[in-house]
Write an enzyme that holds these catalytic residues in place. Structure first.
Site, short mmCIF file in Angstrom:
data_model
loop_
_atom_site.label_atom_id
_atom_site.label_comp_id
_atom_site.label_asym_id
_atom_site.label_seq_id
_atom_site.Cartn_x
_atom_site.Cartn_y
_atom_site.Cartn_z
N GLU A 129 112.10 55.15 13.09
CA GLU A 129 112.47 55.94 14.27
C GLU A 129 113.92 56.44 14.19
OE1 GLU A 129 111.32 53.70 17.75
OE2 GLU A 129 109.18 53.94 17.30
N GLU A 234 103.01 52.95 12.80
CA GLU A 234 103.28 52.00 13.87
C GLU A 234 102.54 52.39 15.14
OE1 GLU A 234 107.40 50.69 14.58
OE2 GLU A 234 106.95 50.75 16.72
#
Length: 391
Positions: A129, A234
């Protein structure tokens, strides 16, 4: 770990490089300031006493090789603009300088350290991220990258470091963030030949999937860059503020998993990874209290664990879509509320996964020219897999 033949046969394991929010403390492998040569690089006790023994045992139980994927959350604080593992911060200076070069070598040292335990990695992601580290007061470990900065870091530092190491065969995945950033992120990184030559795929998270249609993000990216694969890296339930933490026995969450996996598979995504293999009853441990749900919930006080409905949703894919399976088209003869995806497996069998999110039972037939008609029924709010030989 449910990797053996009698289990659900997971094949991909995502391994955090050092700490993340689901750690009990913050740390990296190179916390000594100004250690540009990484003389003091060392795995943590979390690796040597927990992660590595668990991975070795899982591999020994598995009938197939496990594909390990590593992702970093933060560089050492002394490398970052905010001098902290958490919060808004990037690597100091610009790609190509000694901070970026040292961070690239950190990857190599991590792969070297795990290989000493006979554990090799199928892939690494360029950063977990990367947009999180651009947010003011971000609450846990992060390292900010814009798409242009990730492009330049890969071209000048990370790509050459991996290529020159013993791990040149390890795949490098970009993004590792929400798919709403596509196709923009892929265009920036993969349109640059200096960066693109080191990249193998694009990793996506599921958290904001409902905000952007897969045709706009996934399909467009695949059509622009067909030589790079898409991979779901994820996902977890219980992350939303209005529906937080563990919910034992939630079939609604299982249905959400099935829906998202099928949507991804039908739009070129080649795999899907749950965030946590197991969590405790509170949705942790998590040092920043970012508690969520998991497919397996452990109650250590009673020495029991619970297989959540999401565990069985995952099983329809991990058990029946064996590595090497190829998706084929399904042509409905009429409008249907069923969500389906079909694959031809390397063993010659066909696998058809069917999700019914509706309130009514739906009867249907599958026509396969190799075997004829297969009648079936989908109960309300159900997922099922039909498996048949075609020879």
């Amino acid at each position: 770990m449910c990797v053996c033949v009698s289990g659900v046969e997971y094949t991909v394991v995502r391994v955090p490089m050092a700490s993340c929010d689901f750690s009990v403390r913050q740390y990296t492998y190179a916390d000594t300031p100004e250690d540009f040569l990484l003389h003091n690089f060392s795995l943590a006790v979390e690796d040597t006493r927990m992660k590595i023994p668990l991975l070795q045992r899982a591999q020994a139980l598995s009938s197939r090789p496990l594909s390990l994927m590593a992702s970093p959350w933060s560089a050492p604080a002394w490398m970052k603009t905010n001098d902290a593992l958490s919060g808004k911060g990037t690597l100091k200076g610009e790609p190509g300088n000694r901070y970026h070069q040292t961070w690239a070598q950190y990857y190599v040292r991590f792969l070297d350290a795990y290989s000493a335990y006979n554990l090799s990695f199928w892939a690494v992601t360029a950063e977990n991220e990367p947009t999180a580290g651009l947010m003011t007061n971000y609450s846990f470990q992060s390292l900010g990258f814009t798409a242009p900065r990730q492009r330049d870091f890969i071209a000048r530092d990370l790509g050459p470091a991996l290529a020159a190491s013993r791990h040149a065969g390890t795949n490098l995945l970009i993004l590792d963030d929400n798919r709403l950033l596509l196709p923009y992120w892929a265009k920036v990184v993969l349109s640059d030949l200096h960066a693109a030559r080191y990249v193998h795929g694009i990793a996506v998270h599921w958290y904001l999937d409902r905000l952007v249609p897969p045709g706009i993000s996934l399909d467009t990216t695949q059509h622009l860059f067909p030589e790079y694969y898409l991979f779901g890296s994820e996902a977890c339930a219980g992350f939303e503020p209005w529906d937080r933490g563990v919910r034992l026995g939630s079939w609604e969450r299982a249905e959400s998993y099935s829906w998202d996996i099928l949507q991804d598979l039908n739009h070129y995504v080649t795999g899907w990874t749950d965030w946590n293999l197991a969590l405790d009853r509170g949705g942790g441990p998590n040092w920043v209290k970012n508690f969520v749900d998991s497919t397996i919930i452990v109650d250590a006080s009673r020495d029991v664990f619970y297989k959540q409905p999401t565990f069985y949703s995952m099983a329809h894919f991990s058990k029946f879509l064996v590595p090497g399976s190829q998706r084929v088209g399904v042509s409905p003869s009429a409008d249907s509320a069923l969500q389906v995806s079909m694959f031809l497996r390397p063993d010659g069998a066909a696998a058809l996964i069917i999700l019914n999110r509706g309130e009514e039972e739906l009867q249907f037939e599958v026509w396969d020219p190799a075997v004829g008609y297969i009648p079936s029924v989908a109960p309300p709010h159900s997922i099922q897999t039909l498996l048949w030989r075609r020879d």
